[in-house]
Design a protein around this motif. Structure first.
Motif, PDB file in Angstrom:
ATOM      1  N   ALA A 127      55.845 -31.689  47.863  1.00  0.00           N
ATOM      2  CA  ALA A 127      56.301 -32.218  46.578  1.00  0.00           C
ATOM      3  C   ALA A 127      57.203 -33.433  46.749  1.00  0.00           C
ATOM      4  N   ASN A 128      57.898 -33.540  47.881  1.00  0.00           N
ATOM      5  CA  ASN A 128      58.765 -34.698  48.127  1.00  0.00           C
ATOM      6  C   ASN A 128      58.009 -35.911  48.667  1.00  0.00           C
ATOM      7  N   GLY A 129      56.686 -35.795  48.755  1.00  0.00           N
ATOM      8  CA  GLY A 129      55.872 -36.907  49.230  1.00  0.00           C
ATOM      9  C   GLY A 129      55.693 -36.975  50.723  1.00  0.00           C
ATOM     10  N   HIS A 130      56.289 -36.048  51.456  1.00  0.00           N
ATOM     11  CA  HIS A 130      56.174 -36.062  52.914  1.00  0.00           C
ATOM     12  C   HIS A 130      54.869 -35.403  53.367  1.00  0.00           C
ATOM     13  N   LEU A 131      54.304 -35.947  54.417  1.00  0.00           N
ATOM     14  CA  LEU A 131      53.121 -35.353  55.035  1.00  0.00           C
ATOM     15  C   LEU A 131      53.554 -34.150  55.864  1.00  0.00           C
ATOM     16  N   ALA A 132      52.794 -33.055  55.781  1.00  0.00           N
ATOM     17  CA  ALA A 132      53.178 -31.827  56.485  1.00  0.00           C
ATOM     18  C   ALA A 132      51.927 -31.125  56.991  1.00  0.00           C
ATOM     19  N   VAL A 133      52.148 -30.217  57.942  1.00  0.00           N
ATOM     20  CA  VAL A 133      51.076 -29.352  58.428  1.00  0.00           C
ATOM     21  C   VAL A 133      51.521 -27.908  58.265  1.00  0.00           C
ATOM     22  N   ALA A 134      50.567 -27.058  57.891  1.00  0.00           N
ATOM     23  CA  ALA A 134      50.793 -25.615  57.817  1.00  0.00           C
ATOM     24  C   ALA A 134      50.138 -24.989  59.031  1.00  0.00           C
ATOM     25  N   VAL A 135      50.861 -24.105  59.704  1.00  0.00           N
ATOM     26  CA  VAL A 135      50.380 -23.501  60.943  1.00  0.00           C
ATOM     27  C   VAL A 135      50.292 -21.993  60.750  1.00  0.00           C
ATOM     28  N   ALA A 136      49.086 -21.445  60.918  1.00  0.00           N
ATOM     29  CA  ALA A 136      48.888 -19.993  60.878  1.00  0.00           C
ATOM     30  C   ALA A 136      48.672 -19.502  62.296  1.00  0.00           C
ATOM     31  N   ASN A 137      49.290 -18.364  62.607  1.00  0.00           N
ATOM     32  CA  ASN A 137      49.200 -17.833  63.972  1.00  0.00           C
ATOM     33  C   ASN A 137      48.993 -16.323  63.936  1.00  0.00           C
ATOM     34  N   ALA A 138      47.846 -15.905  63.346  1.00  0.00           N
ATOM     35  CA  ALA A 138      47.443 -14.500  63.280  1.00  0.00           C
ATOM     36  C   ALA A 138      48.513 -13.651  62.594  1.00  0.00           C
ATOM     37  N   GLU A 139      49.235 -12.796  63.352  1.00  0.00           N
ATOM     38  CA  GLU A 139      50.184 -11.868  62.754  1.00  0.00           C
ATOM     39  C   GLU A 139      51.451 -12.545  62.248  1.00  0.00           C
ATOM     40  N   ALA A 140      51.811 -13.724  62.770  1.00  0.00           N
ATOM     41  CA  ALA A 140      53.035 -14.407  62.356  1.00  0.00           C
ATOM     42  C   ALA A 140      52.853 -15.021  60.970  1.00  0.00           C
ATOM     43  N   PRO A 141      53.932 -15.201  60.192  1.00  0.00           N
ATOM     44  CA  PRO A 141      53.798 -15.876  58.895  1.00  0.00           C
ATOM     45  C   PRO A 141      53.405 -17.337  59.069  1.00  0.00           C
ATOM     46  N   VAL A 142      52.872 -17.920  58.012  1.00  0.00           N
ATOM     47  CA  VAL A 142      52.478 -19.327  58.049  1.00  0.00           C
ATOM     48  C   VAL A 142      53.736 -20.183  57.962  1.00  0.00           C
ATOM     49  N   ARG A 143      53.876 -21.130  58.911  1.00  0.00           N
ATOM     50  CA  ARG A 143      55.038 -22.007  58.930  1.00  0.00           C
ATOM     51  C   ARG A 143      54.611 -23.426  58.584  1.00  0.00           C
ATOM     52  N   LEU A 144      55.510 -24.171  57.941  1.00  0.00           N
ATOM     53  CA  LEU A 144      55.251 -25.556  57.569  1.00  0.00           C
ATOM     54  C   LEU A 144      56.154 -26.488  58.354  1.00  0.00           C
ATOM     55  N   TRP A 145      55.563 -27.599  58.815  1.00  0.00           N
ATOM     56  CA  TRP A 145      56.301 -28.590  59.585  1.00  0.00           C
ATOM     57  C   TRP A 145      56.178 -29.943  58.903  1.00  0.00           C
ATOM     58  N   ASP A 146      57.324 -30.590  58.690  1.00  0.00           N
ATOM     59  CA  ASP A 146      57.366 -31.929  58.105  1.00  0.00           C
ATOM     60  C   ASP A 146      57.049 -32.935  59.215  1.00  0.00           C
ATOM     61  N   LEU A 147      55.918 -33.646  59.080  1.00  0.00           N
ATOM     62  CA  LEU A 147      55.524 -34.588  60.125  1.00  0.00           C
ATOM     63  C   LEU A 147      56.435 -35.807  60.189  1.00  0.00           C
ATOM     64  N   GLU A 148      57.089 -36.139  59.104  1.00  0.00           N
ATOM     65  CA  GLU A 148      57.957 -37.318  59.103  1.00  0.00           C
ATOM     66  C   GLU A 148      59.260 -37.055  59.841  1.00  0.00           C
ATOM     67  N   SER A 149      59.789 -35.820  59.719  1.00  0.00           N
ATOM     68  CA  SER A 149      61.033 -35.487  60.413  1.00  0.00           C
ATOM     69  C   SER A 149      60.780 -34.729  61.710  1.00  0.00           C
ATOM     70  N   GLY A 150      59.602 -34.120  61.815  1.00  0.00           N
ATOM     71  CA  GLY A 150      59.293 -33.308  62.985  1.00  0.00           C
ATOM     72  C   GLY A 150      59.941 -31.944  62.960  1.00  0.00           C
ATOM     73  N   GLU A 151      60.530 -31.565  61.833  1.00  0.00           N
ATOM     74  CA  GLU A 151      61.259 -30.310  61.722  1.00  0.00           C
ATOM     75  C   GLU A 151      60.486 -29.292  60.882  1.00  0.00           C
ATOM     76  N   PRO A 152      60.685 -27.996  61.166  1.00  0.00           N
ATOM     77  CA  PRO A 152      60.020 -26.972  60.349  1.00  0.00           C
ATOM     78  C   PRO A 152      60.680 -26.834  58.984  1.00  0.00           C
ATOM     79  N   SER A 153      59.917 -26.378  58.002  1.00  0.00           N
ATOM     80  CA  SER A 153      60.460 -26.135  56.674  1.00  0.00           C
ATOM     81  C   SER A 153      61.365 -24.913  56.706  1.00  0.00           C
ATOM     82  N   GLU A 154      62.270 -24.817  55.744  1.00  0.00           N
ATOM     83  CA  GLU A 154      63.195 -23.688  55.695  1.00  0.00           C
ATOM     84  C   GLU A 154      62.485 -22.397  55.302  1.00  0.00           C
TER      85      GLU A 154
END
Length: 548
Positions: A127-154
């Motif tokens: 929603a803030n206009g940043h490009l991001a990737v969502a990562v699914a890893n089987a049993e783990a929850p889906v995590r989001l990473w902001d590609l512009e900052s390189g940091e994971p979402s809260e």
């Protein structure tokens, strides 16, 4: 494959000696068509290659030589340009502008949480206009990473209730699916669920997922492990039309395209090594065929007519392409004898629970439905003492023989034998008869030959149900999966030996093998794997040579 002419085309970017393992075709916003592949190049190993789809010209992505083994390639539109994101097996995520080849955002190093073999990604815009990737890893929850900052979402996204195997990101949100068979929609920016999870009815788990825009509507397309495809409104979750049966087994991949003549085409890849193309309007319920004929579950030929089972629980009898009878209460047709057809009934939820016998000449059910101890039943019919006998197999390795048309039980038995492969990892719960046939031995005895989910073939006397000979197993010692016997047929060799030709799943080294039913030893096997075999028949040439 040329989708306009249905002809095979060798693309100019497929060079001699190259072995592309992962392919993604990309149409950029400036009208150029690219193909991004992981190639296995002689003397150079595996690497990321970018080529013009039409001319075959090699293109360059900034720093692509540093990219190792690739696990997945995805793309998305962001700020008027097409972005390609690549997930590597070492956990690195790279992104490029497909038009300029320049790096977009920061390189991300994913933590090694869970089994990396089941890791998958999707790319989109927050929603803030940043490009991001969502990562699914089987049993783990889906995590989001902001590609512009390189940091994971809260926040994280729970994903599938059992195991998240699929994640796609479209204009209407983030979608997850997996082993629970449910489809869910999420707000990627907040992590909130935008739907209540619902079952797609496509089997125990979903095996493919795709976001697309069809006729101005954002849709999500799901493929199931039972070979069906469903189309859903991406905003409301409403199913569009009826399920379409596209493959004999799992739908492994989905892609879509708009042809020059305006048609929207869905391309499906199945576990039986086939790819098929479909016009998407055939999925929305508007066509006559989609409205009148629900997805097909099974087909056999009976007394010169075709009998088909369907997902609506109706058996249809066809003559010269016209439906001449509809028999309600039967989900799947199993076997035939004369004008009799055995079918598995339905409880109304698509699960088989009763055995029904139909007289196709009169269009009437013979006798009362019989409760089955199983789902996923297989059956065959033969003769004993001049009368017809039906042999049915199912869960718990149970086999039952009954006289036709009365349904009086001849015998019922269940194999309690434990094989050394039975408790092999996650497959230990699989105990089911998956294929069945009959044969006549040289001494005149008629026997039942059954194949199981654990790859074991067993022989029983048709008259008594007693076991004969020793168990035969198609599974190699190093086999990673149960190697289920998926099809069986018996025949006589020119030298008089009676053999069973057994087919199994595509992870078995010898997918097709012939077993001597007297010595219980293999006669011949295929030199290489043939892919997952689901049906087998045997014909005899004029010189007496049997051909499976």
């Amino acid at each position: 494959m040329d989708l306009m002419s249905n002809e095979s085309v060798r693309p100019p970017w497929l060079l001699p000696g190259h072995c592309p393992r992962i392919i993604r075709c990309i149409a950029t916003t400036n009208g150029r068509n690219l193909v991004v592949v992981q190639d296995r190049i002689p003397d150079r190993g595996e690497g990321l290659q970018v080529r013009d789809l039409v001319s075959g010209e090699d293109l360059e992505f900034e720093g692509q030589e540093t990219v190792g083994r690739i696990q997945e390639i995805v793309c998305t539109d962001h700020d008027g340009c097409t972005v390609v994101a690549v997930l590597c097996w070492d956990g690195a995520v790279h992104a490029w502008d497909a038009q300029t080849g320049r790096t977009v955002g920061r390189r991300i190093e994913l933590p090694a949480d869970g089994e990396t073999h089941f890791r998958t990604i999707a790319a989109g815009t927050l929603a803030n206009g940043h490009l991001a990737v969502a990562v699914a890893n089987a049993e783990a929850p889906v995590r989001l990473w902001d590609l512009e900052s390189g940091e994971p979402s809260e926040h994280t996204i729970p994903g599938d209730p059992i195991r998240t195997m699929l994640v796609v990101w479209g204009p209407s949100g983030l979608f997850t699916a997996g082993d629970s068979g449910t489809l869910q929609r999420w707000d990627a920016s907040t992590g909130e669920a935008m739907w209540s999870p619902f079952s797609t009815g496509q089997g125990p788990f979903l095996s493919a997922l795709l976001c697309a825009r069809v006729a101005g509507t954002d849709v999500v397309i799901s493929g199931g492990n039972r070979g069906t495809v469903c189309l859903w409104d991406a905003c409301t979750g409403e199913r569009l039309g009826v399920p379409l049966a596209v493959h004999d087994s799992s739908v492994r991949s989905l892609a879509w395209a708009e042809l020059p003549d305006g048609r929207a085409v869905l391309v499906t890849g199945g576990n039986e090594n086939t790819a098929r193309s479909w016009e998407l309007h055939a999925l929305d319920g508007r066509t006559r065929q989609a409205t009148r004929v629900p997805a097909v579950t099974s087909v056999i030929q009976v007394a010169g007519r075709t009998v088909s089972g369907h997902t609506d629980g109706v058996l249809r009898v066809w003559d010269a392409g016209e439906a001449v009878a509809e028999l309600a209460g039967s989900f799947r047709v199993l076997a035939q004898y004369s004008d009799l057809a055995i079918a598995a009934g339905s409880r109304g939820d698509g699960m088989e629970s009763t055995l029904r016998l139909w007289s196709l000449a009169g269009g009437q059910e013979v006798g009362a439905p019989r409760e089955l101890p199983t789902t996923g039943t297989v059956a065959c019919i033969t003769e004993l003492d001049g009368a017809a006998v039906a042999v049915v197999g199912g869960e718990n390795n149970a086999v039952e023989a009954a006289w036709l048309p009365t349904g009086e039980r001849l015998w019922r038995t269940r194999t309690r034998e434990r094989t050394k492969w039975e408790n092999c990892g996650r497959f230990r719960r699989l105990q089911e008869i998956t294929a069945i046939t009959t044969a006549t031995l040289p001494d005149g005895r008629t026997v039942v030959v059954s194949g199981s989910m654990d790859g074991t073939i067993r022989i029983r006397d048709l008259r008594t149900g007693r076991r004969l000979g020793t168990s035969m197993n198609v599974r190699a010692v190093e086999q990673p999966s149960p190697a289920a016997v998926s099809a069986l047929v018996s025949t006589r060799l020119p030298d008089g030996r009676i053999v069973a030709i057994a087919c199994s799943e595509d992870t078995t080294r010898a997918t097709v093998a012939a077993w001597d039913l007297v010595t219980c030893r293999p006669v011949a096997t295929t030199a290489v794997a043939t892919g997952w075999v689901h049906r087998v028949v045997c014909i005899t040439l004029p010189d007496g040579t049997p051909l499976p």
